[in-house]
Design a protein around this motif. Structure first.
Motif, PDB file in Angstrom:
ATOM      1  N   ALA A 292      53.189  49.003  52.759  1.00  0.00           N
ATOM      2  CA  ALA A 292      51.909  48.948  52.058  1.00  0.00           C
ATOM      3  C   ALA A 292      51.951  49.769  50.773  1.00  0.00           C
ATOM      4  CB  ALA A 292      50.782  49.432  52.965  1.00  0.00           C
ATOM      5  N   ALA A 293      52.597  50.921  50.818  1.00  0.00           N
ATOM      6  CA  ALA A 293      52.709  51.758  49.625  1.00  0.00           C
ATOM      7  C   ALA A 293      53.507  51.045  48.539  1.00  0.00           C
ATOM      8  CB  ALA A 293      53.356  53.097  49.970  1.00  0.00           C
ATOM      9  N   ALA A 294      54.586  50.363  48.941  1.00  0.00           N
ATOM     10  CA  ALA A 294      55.403  49.642  47.962  1.00  0.00           C
ATOM     11  C   ALA A 294      54.605  48.526  47.297  1.00  0.00           C
ATOM     12  CB  ALA A 294      56.649  49.073  48.633  1.00  0.00           C
ATOM     13  N   LEU A 295      53.824  47.785  48.083  1.00  0.00           N
ATOM     14  CA  LEU A 295      53.027  46.695  47.521  1.00  0.00           C
ATOM     15  C   LEU A 295      51.935  47.246  46.597  1.00  0.00           C
ATOM     16  CD1 LEU A 295      52.616  44.217  50.522  1.00  0.00           C
ATOM     17  CD2 LEU A 295      54.501  44.461  48.913  1.00  0.00           C
ATOM     18  N   THR A 296      51.310  48.326  47.024  1.00  0.00           N
ATOM     19  CA  THR A 296      50.262  48.933  46.199  1.00  0.00           C
ATOM     20  C   THR A 296      50.845  49.461  44.892  1.00  0.00           C
ATOM     21  OG1 THR A 296      48.982  49.529  48.160  1.00  0.00           O
ATOM     22  CG2 THR A 296      48.478  50.711  46.126  1.00  0.00           C
ATOM     23  N   ASP A 297      52.015  50.092  44.967  1.00  0.00           N
ATOM     24  CA  ASP A 297      52.676  50.578  43.756  1.00  0.00           C
ATOM     25  C   ASP A 297      53.028  49.413  42.826  1.00  0.00           C
ATOM     26  OD1 ASP A 297      52.515  53.155  44.675  1.00  0.00           O
ATOM     27  OD2 ASP A 297      54.636  53.305  45.256  1.00  0.00           O
ATOM     28  N   ALA A 298      53.466  48.298  43.410  1.00  0.00           N
ATOM     29  CA  ALA A 298      53.834  47.145  42.591  1.00  0.00           C
ATOM     30  C   ALA A 298      52.626  46.582  41.853  1.00  0.00           C
ATOM     31  CB  ALA A 298      54.474  46.062  43.461  1.00  0.00           C
ATOM     32  N   VAL A 299      51.475  46.552  42.525  1.00  0.00           N
ATOM     33  CA  VAL A 299      50.249  46.078  41.866  1.00  0.00           C
ATOM     34  C   VAL A 299      49.906  46.983  40.685  1.00  0.00           C
ATOM     35  CG1 VAL A 299      47.762  45.761  42.142  1.00  0.00           C
ATOM     36  CG2 VAL A 299      49.335  44.934  43.905  1.00  0.00           C
ATOM     37  N   ALA A 300      50.028  48.305  40.881  1.00  0.00           N
ATOM     38  CA  ALA A 300      49.747  49.244  39.792  1.00  0.00           C
ATOM     39  C   ALA A 300      50.717  49.036  38.630  1.00  0.00           C
ATOM     40  CB  ALA A 300      49.824  50.680  40.303  1.00  0.00           C
ATOM     41  N   ALA A 301      51.977  48.768  38.946  1.00  0.00           N
ATOM     42  CA  ALA A 301      52.971  48.536  37.890  1.00  0.00           C
ATOM     43  C   ALA A 301      52.665  47.255  37.122  1.00  0.00           C
ATOM     44  CB  ALA A 301      54.368  48.474  38.499  1.00  0.00           C
ATOM     45  N   MET A 302      52.214  46.214  37.815  1.00  0.00           N
ATOM     46  CA  MET A 302      51.845  44.981  37.120  1.00  0.00           C
ATOM     47  C   MET A 302      50.628  45.196  36.240  1.00  0.00           C
ATOM     48  SD  MET A 302      52.612  41.870  39.822  1.00  0.00           S
ATOM     49  CE  MET A 302      51.718  42.552  41.220  1.00  0.00           C
ATOM     50  N   ALA A 303      49.682  46.010  36.711  1.00  0.00           N
ATOM     51  CA  ALA A 303      48.482  46.292  35.916  1.00  0.00           C
ATOM     52  C   ALA A 303      48.820  47.028  34.629  1.00  0.00           C
ATOM     53  CB  ALA A 303      47.489  47.098  36.734  1.00  0.00           C
ATOM     54  N   ALA A 304      49.956  47.717  34.601  1.00  0.00           N
ATOM     55  CA  ALA A 304      50.363  48.480  33.421  1.00  0.00           C
ATOM     56  C   ALA A 304      51.208  47.672  32.452  1.00  0.00           C
ATOM     57  CB  ALA A 304      51.131  49.725  33.857  1.00  0.00           C
ATOM     58  N   LEU A 305      51.507  46.416  32.786  1.00  0.00           N
ATOM     59  CA  LEU A 305      52.342  45.603  31.899  1.00  0.00           C
ATOM     60  C   LEU A 305      51.600  45.279  30.611  1.00  0.00           C
ATOM     61  CD1 LEU A 305      53.933  43.028  34.384  1.00  0.00           C
ATOM     62  CD2 LEU A 305      54.964  45.098  33.412  1.00  0.00           C
ATOM     63  N   PRO A 306      52.319  45.157  29.502  1.00  0.00           N
ATOM     64  CA  PRO A 306      51.658  44.823  28.232  1.00  0.00           C
ATOM     65  C   PRO A 306      51.015  43.444  28.294  1.00  0.00           C
ATOM     66  CG  PRO A 306      54.044  44.673  28.019  1.00  0.00           C
ATOM     67  CD  PRO A 306      53.776  45.310  29.348  1.00  0.00           C
ATOM     68  N   GLY A 307      49.836  43.334  27.691  1.00  0.00           N
ATOM     69  CA  GLY A 307      49.164  42.043  27.611  1.00  0.00           C
ATOM     70  C   GLY A 307      48.744  41.477  28.945  1.00  0.00           C
ATOM     71  N   THR A 308      48.552  42.328  29.946  1.00  0.00           N
ATOM     72  CA  THR A 308      48.329  41.852  31.310  1.00  0.00           C
ATOM     73  C   THR A 308      47.215  42.637  31.990  1.00  0.00           C
ATOM     74  OG1 THR A 308      50.656  41.223  31.526  1.00  0.00           O
ATOM     75  CG2 THR A 308      49.425  41.510  33.573  1.00  0.00           C
ATOM     76  N   ARG A 309      46.406  41.941  32.796  1.00  0.00           N
ATOM     77  CA  ARG A 309      45.483  42.632  33.690  1.00  0.00           C
ATOM     78  C   ARG A 309      45.524  41.959  35.053  1.00  0.00           C
ATOM     79  NH1 ARG A 309      39.939  40.609  34.082  1.00  0.00           N
ATOM     80  NH2 ARG A 309      39.771  38.602  33.022  1.00  0.00           N
ATOM     81  N   VAL A 310      45.371  42.761  36.080  1.00  0.00           N
ATOM     82  CA  VAL A 310      45.315  42.249  37.442  1.00  0.00           C
ATOM     83  C   VAL A 310      43.875  41.861  37.732  1.00  0.00           C
ATOM     84  CG1 VAL A 310      45.660  42.788  39.878  1.00  0.00           C
ATOM     85  CG2 VAL A 310      47.264  43.672  38.160  1.00  0.00           C
ATOM     86  N   VAL A 311      43.664  40.592  38.055  1.00  0.00           N
ATOM     87  CA  VAL A 311      42.321  40.068  38.279  1.00  0.00           C
ATOM     88  C   VAL A 311      41.883  40.288  39.723  1.00  0.00           C
ATOM     89  CG1 VAL A 311      40.890  37.984  38.231  1.00  0.00           C
ATOM     90  CG2 VAL A 311      42.612  38.366  36.452  1.00  0.00           C
ATOM     91  N   ALA A 312      42.776  40.017  40.662  1.00  0.00           N
ATOM     92  CA  ALA A 312      42.427  40.132  42.075  1.00  0.00           C
ATOM     93  C   ALA A 312      43.690  40.307  42.897  1.00  0.00           C
ATOM     94  CB  ALA A 312      41.650  38.900  42.543  1.00  0.00           C
ATOM     95  N   VAL A 313      43.538  40.954  44.056  1.00  0.00           N
ATOM     96  CA  VAL A 313      44.641  41.161  44.993  1.00  0.00           C
ATOM     97  C   VAL A 313      44.153  40.799  46.383  1.00  0.00           C
ATOM     98  CG1 VAL A 313      46.322  42.810  45.910  1.00  0.00           C
ATOM     99  CG2 VAL A 313      45.484  43.065  43.569  1.00  0.00           C
ATOM    100  N   SER A 314      44.956  40.051  47.115  1.00  0.00           N
ATOM    101  CA  SER A 314      44.586  39.662  48.479  1.00  0.00           C
ATOM    102  C   SER A 314      44.692  40.847  49.424  1.00  0.00           C
ATOM    103  CB  SER A 314      45.518  38.548  48.969  1.00  0.00           C
ATOM    104  OG  SER A 314      46.807  39.079  49.280  1.00  0.00           O
ATOM    105  N   ARG A 315      44.198  40.663  50.644  1.00  0.00           N
ATOM    106  CA  ARG A 315      44.505  41.628  51.691  1.00  0.00           C
ATOM    107  C   ARG A 315      45.974  41.459  52.043  1.00  0.00           C
ATOM    108  NH1 ARG A 315      42.074  37.311  54.560  1.00  0.00           N
ATOM    109  NH2 ARG A 315      43.186  36.680  56.434  1.00  0.00           N
ATOM    110  N   TRP A 316      46.535  42.445  52.688  1.00  0.00           N
ATOM    111  CA  TRP A 316      47.926  42.350  53.128  1.00  0.00           C
ATOM    112  C   TRP A 316      47.991  41.595  54.456  1.00  0.00           C
ATOM    113  CZ3 TRP A 316      49.170  43.084  48.665  1.00  0.00           C
ATOM    114  CH2 TRP A 316      49.054  44.260  47.941  1.00  0.00           C
TER     115      TRP A 316
END
Length: 301
Positions: A155-179
């Motif tokens: 769960a920590a790895a998936l949560t960290d990955a979402v945060a890393a995607m949110a930090a990508l240039p020109g990108t925003r995370v719109v929604a994340v499913s439950r695990w």
């Protein structure tokens, strides 16, 4: 099992898109055009000079050392000249919009600052230059990324990955499913003896080109200990798995990337989380995700 409430908007969804600091600057592109309000401008023509600042992510090109991962500025200059030389318009404001669209059509460019100079404009008093500058951004594309892990703190790895995607240039995370918990799949089918997976799906709005987004997903995997080397078997356990499932309605099949993901329609652990956050989701060429999941669970696939 749920480790995140379903249909949750990610905090970055309200924060706007992170701009890329990288840019390519092309100045002084010059061509003769027949633009202007007066008849003699359309008859005789005059010089137009263009400066363009392209905003894009240059990390993939720096890593690959391949021009395919960036903008070929020689080709872009030719395209700008051709756009100046074609059908006349009255205003350089209109010409600037045309030229900005040429730049934004280049894969990976998510913003352009473009200036059109008209140094020979019919002005009665001495002057140095007259110019128009426009600042235009590309519309973001909705991308679907599947996440999974079956080793370590999943769960920590998936949560960290979402945060890393949110930090990508020109990108925003719109929604994340439950695990979602799932059984590991091997070459011979599901294998309950192997560590179980935790899976989810994230929706992104991104100005990154699909190959650039893939570059960053692979980088995030590596930062979490993932090894995709040729010596690793396809069904090996994973500290983190990030798959680009869909990128808008884009379809492509080349050695670098296949879109949509060729096996997404066969994977319950992709389809079910996707439906958590997008009940109307579709896979190009396959149909509605809800129907694909129903067929999969009904044993008709």
């Amino acid at each position: 099992m749920s480790e995140r409430a379903p249909h949750q908007r990610h905090p970055s969804a309200a924060a706007g898109v992170h701009p890329a600091a990288d840019r390519i600057t092309l100045r002084g592109v010059t061509a003769t055009g027949f633009h202007g309000v007066y008849p003699d401008e359309k008859r005789d023509g005059q010089r137009f000079v263009v400066d363009a600042v392209l905003h894009l992510d240059l990390a993939p090109a720096a890593a690959s050392d391949d021009v395919v991962d960036t903008v070929h500025y020689g080709e872009l200059a030719d395209e700008l000249v051709a756009a100046i030389e074609r059908d006349p318009v009255d205003l350089i404001e209109t010409l600037a919009e045309r030229l900005a669209a040429v730049c934004l059509a280049r894969e990976g460019v998510h913003r352009v600052e473009l200036t059109v100079h008209k140094p020979e404009a019919p002005i009665a008093v001495p002057f140095g230059d007259v110019s128009v500058t426009v600042d235009r951004a590309a519309a973001p594309t909705r991308a679907v990324v599947a996440l999974g892990a079956n080793l370590g703190a999943r769960a920590a790895a998936l949560t960290d990955a979402v945060a890393a995607m949110a930090a990508l240039p020109g990108t925003r995370v719109v929604a994340v499913s439950r695990w979602h918990d799932s059984i590991a799949v091997t070459e011979t089918g599901p294998d309950p003896s192997k560590p179980g997976y935790l899976n989810g799906v994230a929706l992104l709005d991104t100005a990154l080109a699909p190959t650039h987004l893939l570059h960053h997903l692979l980088r995030i995997e590596r930062e979490h200990g993932r090894d995709r080397g040729a010596h690793v078997e396809r069904w090996a356990d994973r500290t983190l798995d990030l798959d680009l499932i869909a990128y808008g309605d884009v379809t492509r099949d080349d050695p670098r990337l296949t879109l949509p993901h060729p096996r997404a329609h066969e994977r319950d652990f992709v389809l079910a989380p996707w439906l958590d956050i997008d009940p109307d989701a579709r896979i190009a060429g396959r149909g509605r995700v809800a129907e694909l999941l129903a067929e999969l669970r009904g044993g008709t696939r």
